[in-house]
Write an enzyme that holds these catalytic residues in place. Structure first.
Site, short mmCIF file in Angstrom:
data_model
loop_
_atom_site.label_atom_id
_atom_site.label_comp_id
_atom_site.label_asym_id
_atom_site.label_seq_id
_atom_site.Cartn_x
_atom_site.Cartn_y
_atom_site.Cartn_z
N PHE A 64 14.01 5.33 10.53
CA PHE A 64 12.68 4.83 10.20
C PHE A 64 11.76 5.99 9.85
O PHE A 64 11.49 6.86 10.67
CB PHE A 64 12.08 3.98 11.33
CG PHE A 64 10.95 3.15 10.81
CD1 PHE A 64 11.19 1.92 10.21
CD2 PHE A 64 9.65 3.62 10.84
CE1 PHE A 64 10.16 1.17 9.67
CE2 PHE A 64 8.60 2.88 10.30
CZ PHE A 64 8.86 1.65 9.72
N ARG A 79 0.39 6.84 7.45
CA ARG A 79 0.45 6.94 5.98
C ARG A 79 -0.13 8.26 5.49
O ARG A 79 0.23 8.76 4.44
CB ARG A 79 -0.35 5.81 5.33
CG ARG A 79 0.22 4.41 5.52
CD ARG A 79 -0.50 3.44 4.57
NE ARG A 79 -0.34 2.04 4.95
CZ ARG A 79 0.68 1.28 4.61
NH1 ARG A 79 1.67 1.79 3.90
NH2 ARG A 79 0.74 0.01 4.96
N ASP A 92 14.70 -0.13 0.25
CA ASP A 92 15.48 -0.30 1.46
C ASP A 92 16.54 -1.38 1.19
O ASP A 92 17.57 -1.08 0.60
CB ASP A 92 14.49 -0.70 2.57
CG ASP A 92 15.08 -0.73 3.96
OD1 ASP A 92 15.90 0.14 4.26
OD2 ASP A 92 14.71 -1.62 4.75
N LYS A 143 17.23 4.26 0.29
CA LYS A 143 18.05 4.20 1.50
C LYS A 143 19.29 3.37 1.18
O LYS A 143 19.35 2.18 1.51
CB LYS A 143 17.23 3.48 2.57
CG LYS A 143 17.16 4.15 3.93
CD LYS A 143 16.46 3.22 4.90
CE LYS A 143 15.22 3.84 5.48
NZ LYS A 143 14.57 2.95 6.49
N LYS A 194 0.81 -1.20 0.00
CA LYS A 194 0.00 0.00 0.00
C LYS A 194 0.85 1.26 0.00
O LYS A 194 0.36 2.34 -0.28
CB LYS A 194 -0.89 0.03 1.25
CG LYS A 194 -1.81 -1.14 1.38
CD LYS A 194 -2.55 -1.07 2.74
CE LYS A 194 -2.49 -2.42 3.38
NZ LYS A 194 -3.02 -2.43 4.75
N GLY A 195 2.11 1.09 0.36
CA GLY A 195 2.98 2.25 0.58
C GLY A 195 3.06 3.25 -0.55
O GLY A 195 3.23 4.44 -0.33
N ASP A 207 7.41 3.18 -2.80
CA ASP A 207 7.59 4.30 -1.89
C ASP A 207 9.06 4.45 -1.52
O ASP A 207 9.63 5.53 -1.59
CB ASP A 207 6.72 4.13 -0.64
CG ASP A 207 6.80 2.71 -0.03
OD1 ASP A 207 7.51 1.84 -0.58
OD2 ASP A 207 6.15 2.49 1.00
N ASP A 218 4.33 3.73 6.38
CA ASP A 218 3.63 3.46 7.64
C ASP A 218 4.56 2.90 8.71
O ASP A 218 5.63 2.38 8.42
CB ASP A 218 2.52 2.44 7.42
CG ASP A 218 3.08 1.02 7.20
OD1 ASP A 218 3.91 0.84 6.30
OD2 ASP A 218 2.70 0.11 7.97
#
Ligand code: IMP
Ligand code: MG
Length: 178
Positions: free
Chosen positions: A151, A164, A102, A130, A42-43, A99, A158
């Site tokens: 974070f 979000r 990482d 990142k 969903k990000g 989104d 989220d």
């Protein structure tokens, strides 16, 4: 929510400036192609929506939902497809919208999966990257903003499904997630 944020990293204005620039580059690069924008739920939904609005060439949109096995703070490397694409991608030029990249594990798995399906091309666009946390090599065609190893929440990102809806991107206070 604001009191859980240690620092605002990117304001709404900064994000929109970045998104518009990325949409401009994509519109230029995909002119005359068969662009299919694929949001990873969903990000990426908020970023995907803003990006699509600023793309000036014809495009289709679709979504996938994935979840990685294991605990929530570290990606395990095995990705489960919760929702697949609705239509065939044969001959399409896919642009996967994330989104944040990482470790890169989720996306490299997704790329492998999609590459077996005869798309004309498959590329990645991410708002955030990142690099300090990257575990696998991954070619990201469009990366908006580089972020430190903290974070982050907001603008789709989220923690335990919350935050979000923040319009900016902030660093979450450690006491919230530790
Ligand atoms: P990767 O497979 O490790 O690259 O995982 C990427 C996914 O982890 C992203 O799509 C996010 O859902 C999540 N993620 C990574 N870093 C953060 C963060 O700082 N805040 C919130 N979610 C994050
Ligand atoms: Mg995600």
């Amino acid at each position: 929510m604001k009191r859980d944020i240690k620092e605002v990293l990117f304001s709404e204005e900064k994000i929109m400036e970045t998104v518009k620039e990325m949409a401009k580059n994509i519109s230029r690069d995909y002119e005359g192609k068969n662009l299919l924008v694929v949001g990873v739920l969903k990000g990426s939904v908020i970023f995907a929506a803003d990006l699509i609005k600023n793309i000036t060439i014809p495009c289709e949109i679709d979504f996938m939902a994935v979840s990685s096995y294991g605990n929530s703070s570290e990606t395990s490397g095995v990705v489960r497809i919760l929702k697949d694409l609705d239509h065939s991608i044969e001959g399409k030029d896919l642009l996967i919208v994330e989104d944040i990249v990482d470790s890169g594990i989720t996306l490299s798995y997704l790329l492998q999966y999609l590459k077996t399906r005869k798309a004309n091309s498959v590329e990645i666009v991410t708002l955030l990257t990142k690099p300090a946390r990257r575990k696998v090599e991954l070619e990201v065609k469009y990366a908006g903003l580089e972020v430190p190893d903290e974070f982050l929440v907001g603008y789709g990102l989220d923690f335990a499904e919350k935050y979000r809806n923040l319009p900016y991107i902030g660093i979450l206070k450690e006491e919230i997630y530790k």
